[in-house]
Design an enzyme around this catalytic site. Sequence first.
Site, mmCIF file in Angstrom:
data_model
loop_
_atom_site.group_PDB
_atom_site.id
_atom_site.type_symbol
_atom_site.label_atom_id
_atom_site.label_comp_id
_atom_site.label_asym_id
_atom_site.label_seq_id
_atom_site.Cartn_x
_atom_site.Cartn_y
_atom_site.Cartn_z
ATOM 1 N N ASP A 156 -10.918 25.390 -40.886
ATOM 2 C CA ASP A 156 -10.347 24.181 -40.273
ATOM 3 C C ASP A 156 -11.299 23.591 -39.249
ATOM 4 O OD1 ASP A 156 -7.827 24.124 -41.604
ATOM 5 O OD2 ASP A 156 -7.213 25.831 -40.408
ATOM 6 N N ASP A 200 0.826 -1.213 0.000
ATOM 7 C CA ASP A 200 0.000 0.000 0.000
ATOM 8 C C ASP A 200 0.858 1.261 0.000
ATOM 9 O OD1 ASP A 200 -2.314 -1.412 -0.015
ATOM 10 O OD2 ASP A 200 -2.915 -0.963 2.039
#
Length: 513
Positions: A299, A36
């Site tokens: 675009d 852990d």
Amino acid sequence: MKLAYWMYAGPAHIGTLRVASSFKNVHAIMHAPLGDDYFNVMRSMLERERDFTPVTASIVDRHVLARGSQEKVVDNITKKDKQEHPDLIVLTPTCTSSILQEDLQNFVNRASMSSDSDVILADVNHYRVNELQAADRTLEQVVRYYLEKAHRQEKLNLSLTDKPSANIIGIFTLGFHNQHDCRELKRLLQDLGIMINQIIPEGGFVENLHELPKAWFNLVPYREVGLMTALYLEKEFGMPYISTTPMGIVDIANCIRQIQKQVNIWSPILLGKKFDFEPYIDEQTRFISQAAWFSRSIDCQNLTGKKAVVFGDATHAASITKILACEMGIRVSCTGTYCKHDEEWFREQVQNFCDEILITDDHTEVGDMIARIEPSAIFGTQMERHIGKRLDIPCGVISSPVHIQNFPLGYRPFLGYEGTNQIADLVYNSFTLGMEDHLLEIFGGHDTKEVITKSLSTDTDLTWNSESQLELNKIPGFVRGKIKRNTEKFARQNNITKITVEVMYAAKEDLSA
């Protein structure tokens, strides 16, 4: 607790450690078994910082299980107090060590008696909350602790600063582009003539938290962390807060107008004038930010109607969805979040901007949804990037959890007017443009001998004969995967195991009917 090889939000103790290690001169003790204690390695690898991670693991081993944890935990706290001299030591268990059901508050009380530092136990239920909820709770707990301490010691100064000022709450370690966003927010507030009172937790000192109430308002850029603290400060000290994320042209303007509203409550009394930020919004939108101009360019118009999928934390997923739909004309087929605790707010934010909403923390559901929709681009986390690679769909990363490539060295904010430029670039570059794929195949850019199958399933019950495979290879790459899937779907529905050219044409006729 959940067994999974991928989680969008980690366990609760990671959130607590992220907040503790964001503050300066604060040390965290993690009461945990081996396995852990990976936070130190993760933070050292990802964050571009020179300082050591101020987290110590108090390992739960067989000796601890035999004798109890008190002696070891108290020893670790007092040792760190003498070695590091921190202002605060935060003790947190993990979901694993919580199983021992030990009275850790008693350990903290014992350690406090022999420590010069303040010692607190992170008040988090490790079985009920995730990393983000725990971080939010821990930050609120630390702020509450020091404001109540200042009140007891009569150090609390509630008088407002002479000039308009703000606290920025929720910038912390391992956050998605948090350092860049913080710089952009500071620049934005400076442009508006607003001082920064405090930024917490990143780079803040707990000993200065008693000065939080001096600010005119609090700014909470991310819903995930900081909202509980802002609500506490509003309830206890009447401090207004702004939680509109300044991401995208529209929401930046909304955020600035809310700031103007809050500042103009006190400015006529303290400064004898009112602020008007509309000229600033107009100038930034029209001339400084390129995003508004770009959204009207040819675009961007090429992207109109293209399908996208968005998935991430509630803040980023909601903001990106609105930017795609409102500012760029892109169709959001599905948007979703793994922040299940914030589902109500998320649905309210995105309901008018997408075709469907997915609230889940299961990555397989997200993968199946993407495979079903077949979007032109994905905007998600690191996991959606992996899914996109498997499905041959481009992905722009817009939210945690992320890996090292999304902790860039260059300046890449997502908030503010510079953030709008970054997001526009990310969105535009994520889409495959025009006939790009097809042209690459024509001129030998790709190896076209094998057909890429866009599927997350591992079904191998269908076979294609050589003629049908040859026919499939003649189809342009940008529609080939779709035709292959439709043919296979038709074959399964009709219990056909071998796909021929005739089956392909039958599938086409069936689809056209």
